[in-house]
Design an enzyme around this catalytic site. Structure first.
Site, PDB file in Angstrom:
ATOM      1  N   TYR A   1       7.799   1.772   4.582  1.00  0.00           N
ATOM      2  CA  TYR A   1       6.553   1.017   4.488  1.00  0.00           C
ATOM      3  C   TYR A   1       6.061   1.003   3.040  1.00  0.00           C
ATOM      4  O   TYR A   1       5.672  -0.050   2.519  1.00  0.00           O
ATOM      5  CB  TYR A   1       5.493   1.625   5.401  1.00  0.00           C
ATOM      6  CG  TYR A   1       4.197   0.850   5.424  1.00  0.00           C
ATOM      7  CD1 TYR A   1       4.099  -0.339   6.140  1.00  0.00           C
ATOM      8  CD2 TYR A   1       3.073   1.304   4.732  1.00  0.00           C
ATOM      9  CE1 TYR A   1       2.912  -1.069   6.161  1.00  0.00           C
ATOM     10  CE2 TYR A   1       1.881   0.588   4.754  1.00  0.00           C
ATOM     11  CZ  TYR A   1       1.813  -0.596   5.468  1.00  0.00           C
ATOM     12  OH  TYR A   1       0.630  -1.311   5.476  1.00  0.00           O
TER      13      TYR A   1
ATOM     14  N   SER B   1      -1.118  -2.667  -0.071  1.00  0.00           N
ATOM     15  CA  SER B   1      -1.621  -1.411   0.462  1.00  0.00           C
ATOM     16  C   SER B   1      -1.640  -0.365  -0.641  1.00  0.00           C
ATOM     17  O   SER B   1      -0.860  -0.444  -1.600  1.00  0.00           O
ATOM     18  CB  SER B   1      -0.731  -0.927   1.618  1.00  0.00           C
ATOM     19  OG  SER B   1      -1.084   0.383   2.025  1.00  0.00           O
TER      20      SER B   1
END
Length: 237
Positions: A141, A128
């Protein structure tokens, strides 16, 4: 027929990749937790469902049954509730680390030795942009995606002389169910309004392109992000 193992295959990017690889003639092992979604996916020729919890290492090992894997797509991941780290629950932190990093490393350990012995294979990791830049309320995250990115890049060097390739997928804003449980429908609609999000099929097409590169070429990572900013971001300016 080559075999591809895709985790998180029940929706979003994983489902799109599983369908694309099946279309291209792979025997696809579609791994996920949603039995109903896997049953639907199994109606596609070439797709074999594996309903298992990725963090259950013994179950995952038994499900693979020592079958050699030619393409591994480590795609499964979760988004913990958005909050400042100091307000996060330990259970949410542990779950994110377990699914987004630890389970993927363990699965890779099951697959990569055979790839190296056979002298071929390709491993993909869905990372990501959050693993390469900080975002508020997403500390854990971001950390898990940074960890998976670092692991993928170092793993690529470890297996480079074995004929095995490793690619990190650095994804930006993709229209998936990742935020389904932590953002309202209105906020999700605003995030994806005006065709400002990458679609899962876009990632699948790019992965297919990378797979088709000559064996002498390893695309170490590719960034796939929207061409336009989200409408909500534009309105704030």
């Amino acid at each position: 027929m080559d075999t591809a193992l895709v985790t998180g295959a029940t929706s979003g990017v994983g489902r799109a990749i599983a369908l694309r690889l099946a279309q291209e003639g792979y025997n696809v092992l579609a791994m996920g937790r949603n039995a109903a979604a896997l049953d639907e996916l199994s109606r596609t020729p070439g797709v074999t469902p594996i309903c298992v919890e990725l963090t259950d290492r013994e179950a995952v090992c038994e499900a693979l049954d020592n079958n050699p894997v030619d393409v591994l797509v480590n795609n499964a991941g979760i988004m913990p509730p958005l909050s400042a780290f100091q307000d996060s629950e330990q259970a949410d932190i542990d779950a994110a680390i377990a699914v987004n990093f630890s389970a993927q490393v363990a699965l890779t350990r099951l697959v990569v030795p055979v790839m190296c012995q056979r002298g071929r294979g390709h491993m993909f990791f869905t990372g990501s942009t959050a693993g390469h830049a900080p975002f508020p309320n997403m500390a854990v995250y971001c950390a898990t995606k940074a960890a998976i990115g670092g692991f993928a890049q170092a793993l690529r060097l470890d297996v480079a002389n074995s004929g095995v390739r490793v690619t990190e997928i650095v994804a930006g804003r993709i229209e998936t169910n990742l935020y389904h449980d932590i953002l309202s429908a209105e906020k999700r609609a605003a995030m994806y309004a005006g065709q400002t999000a990458v679609q899962p099929e876009d990632v699948a097409e790019m992965l297919s392109t990378v797979l088709a590169m000559p064996a002498s070429v390893d695309v170490s990572r590719f960034d796939i992000v929207p061409a336009r900013k989200a409408e909500s971001a534009n309105k704030q300016k």
